[in-house]
Design an enzyme around this catalytic site. Structure first.
Site, PDB file in Angstrom:
ATOM      1  N   PRO A  26       5.889  28.154  98.121  1.00 38.24           N
ATOM      2  CA  PRO A  26       6.243  29.300  98.965  1.00 38.24           C
ATOM      3  C   PRO A  26       7.739  29.622  98.935  1.00 38.24           C
ATOM      4  CG  PRO A  26       5.492  27.444 100.302  1.00 38.24           C
ATOM      5  CD  PRO A  26       5.280  27.068  98.884  1.00 38.24           C
ATOM      6  N   GLU A  27       8.057  30.904  98.768  1.00 34.20           N
ATOM      7  CA  GLU A  27       9.447  31.361  98.818  1.00 34.20           C
ATOM      8  C   GLU A  27       9.597  32.286 100.028  1.00 34.20           C
ATOM      9  OE1 GLU A  27      10.858  32.689  94.947  1.00 34.20           O
ATOM     10  OE2 GLU A  27       9.356  31.495  93.941  1.00 34.20           O
TER      11      GLU A  27
END
Ligand SMILES: [Zn+2]
Length: 267
Positions: free
Chosen positions: A2-3
């Site tokens: 996840p960013e």
């Protein structure tokens, strides 16, 4: 992994479920999920705290409580979800916070790299981060100046959270492609025009990621669809959407990096 857009998506989704609820109790099922404080102190301090707001800084999910901040970093495989408190915990649930409305905020993390902090001093954890790329401090002028204070390759520099916060492997590859910059370009050779293009590209890909509820690629996170719109990331040997040249994959500091050798020429 996840960013920024994936964490922003989670924060936006959970905000209406969490704000105004109280935390009744904590069920910590794997102690090392907790970075700070000790498990005993955590359970005692979080009990009775009201959730005042839910935000995000870089890749950190933040719940602002009456007296503390609850910070969660999802790392490789972490996910946050709301479940009915009567539902039995699943094997990869690491922390369950029972809420005043009969539901629980659950931190699920298959690969166990995710971390949780409960602190009254969030700046100690967040203070080393570079500017928020969707925030006001991040301007094209700032970016050009900052690039010229370093002499590093663009790709690893964009991944450096103390340089700019929230960008990871996917969004850096996508931004460099839009800006037509080779990933190995040395930062202090970037012109004003190129810095402007990179600044705009970073915002474009992050906003597009948020609009599409993040990417579900290579991650347990469900519901995002940005992976269907990648220009170069994970598209080795496929055609560049701009010029039809084959996308190349190289390793830059152990991270796979995708780019178009025609659109993103090295100088
Ligand atoms: Zn191309």
């Amino acid at each position: 992994m996840p960013e920024l857009p994936e964490v922003e998506t989670i924060a936006r989704k959970l905000r209406p479920d969490l704000v105004g609820r109280k935390i009744i109790s904590a069920d910590l099922r794997w102690n090392r999920t907790l970075a700070l404080p000790s498990p005993g102190r955590f359970k005692q301090q979080i009990q009775g705290q009201e959730i005042l707001d839910v935000t995000r800084r870089a890749k950190y999910f933040i719940a602002q409580l009456s007296d503390f901040h609850l910070l969660v970093h999802l790392r490789m495989s972490g996910d946050l979800l709301i479940k009915d408190s009567t539902i039995r915990a699943e094997p990869h649930d690491r922390l369950l916070l029972k809420l005043s409305d009969g539901r629980s905020l659950v931190f699920n993390d298959t690969r166990k790299f995710g971390r949780v902090w409960l602190t009254s001093q969030p700046a100690n954890i967040l203070g080393k981060l570079g500017p928020e790329p969707l925030g006001e401090d991040f301007t094209a002028t700032w970016l050009h100046n900052a690039l010229h204070k370093k002499r590093r390759q663009l790709k690893p520099l964009l991944l450096d959270q103390s340089f700019i916060a929230g960008i990871g492997n996917i969004y850096s590859d996508e931004a460099l492609h839009i800006a037509r910059l080779h990933p190995l370009t040395i930062s202090d050779s970037v012109t004003v025009k190129q810095a402007e293009a990179l600044h705009a590209a970073i915002r474009t890909v992050l906003n597009e990621g948020i609009r599409r509820n993040g990417a579900s690629f290579d991650w347990v996170y469900r519901g995002g669809e940005f992976q269907n719109y990648f220009r170069v990331y994970g598209r080795t040997d496929e055609k560049c959407p701009v010029c039809r040249t084959k996308i190349k994959r190289i390793l830059v500091g152990q991270r796979s990096t995708h780019f178009c050798p025609n659109c993103q020429k090295s100088r």
